[in-house]
Write a protein that holds these residues in place. Structure first.
Motif, PDB file in Angstrom:
ATOM      1  N   GLU A 109      43.606  30.550  31.097  1.00 55.86           N
ATOM      2  CA  GLU A 109      44.111  30.912  32.425  1.00 55.86           C
ATOM      3  C   GLU A 109      43.811  29.861  33.486  1.00 55.86           C
ATOM      4  N   CYS A 149      38.775  34.839  37.583  1.00 61.37           N
ATOM      5  CA  CYS A 149      39.261  35.148  36.246  1.00 61.37           C
ATOM      6  C   CYS A 149      38.148  35.788  35.412  1.00 61.37           C
ATOM      7  N   ASP A 205      43.527  38.700  43.033  1.00 59.62           N
ATOM      8  CA  ASP A 205      43.174  38.437  41.629  1.00 59.62           C
ATOM      9  C   ASP A 205      42.002  39.294  41.161  1.00 59.62           C
TER      10      ASP A 205
END
Length: 184
Positions: free
Chosen positions: A41, A102, A181
């Motif tokens: 990612e 992430c 996110d």
């Protein structure tokens, strides 16, 4: 708004610092599959260089690896933490930020050895204070205090937090940073 193009990790040293950064931010054993998801990612290309860099870090004593039930788990050693913290600033700030966001998606508080506590106290004015806290081996992850008008509402807050601390943690990260996110 377009996402900024990922920084290219040009050298083996860049890749090693990136891997150490992820492992340091996580602070608990991370399995090889989760590690791969985070790399894919955040890195512009996934190559065998990442595996080679990780093996080099293990051989040099910067990272400890252990195979359990078909998965390899990695955790940063004190040597890796000490050396890498000197080099983190060589990585693009955006890459560091995206990597941390992430990692938060894939990592649960329980996996990182987090201890979840919630307490309720009544104030003199009749309100109830709910203190929510999560700590891990490194220390405090977060602490928040919420005032509620009734004992029943305070109990609901405490119970929800104890049942779903990851959701609360990610929501707090979103509220504090404004970055969506953390919620995905």
């Amino acid at each position: 708004m377009k996402k900024k193009k990922p920084q290219i990790l040009r050298t083996m040293t860049d890749i090693k610092v990136f891997l150490l950064y992820i492992l340091d931010r996580v602070s608990y054993p991370m399995d090889d599959i989760t590690m791969s998801y985070i790399i894919v990612e955040n890195a512009p290309t996934f190559s065998l260089e990442y595996n080679e860099a990780l093996l080099d870090l293990v051989e040099s004593g910067h990272v400890h690896a252990e195979r359990i039930e078909g998965k390899t788990y990695y955790i940063i050693e004190d040597l890796g933490r000490m050396v890498a913290r000197e080099l983190y600033d060589t990585l693009d700030a955006g890459l560091r930020e995206r990597s941390e966001e992430c990692a938060a998606k894939y990592i649960s508080i329980s996996e990182r050895g987090g201890k979840v506590t919630g307490t309720i106290t009544q104030e003199k004015n009749g309100r109830y204070l709910v203190d929510l806290e999560v700590t891990d081996a490194e220390g405090l992850l977060f602490s928040v205090r919420i005032a509620r008008p009734s004992r029943a509402e305070a109990e609901r807050v405490k119970e929800n937090f104890e049942q779903r601390p990851n959701v609360v943690w990610r929501s707090l990260l979103f509220a504090a940073t404004g970055k969506l996110d953390y919620l995905s």
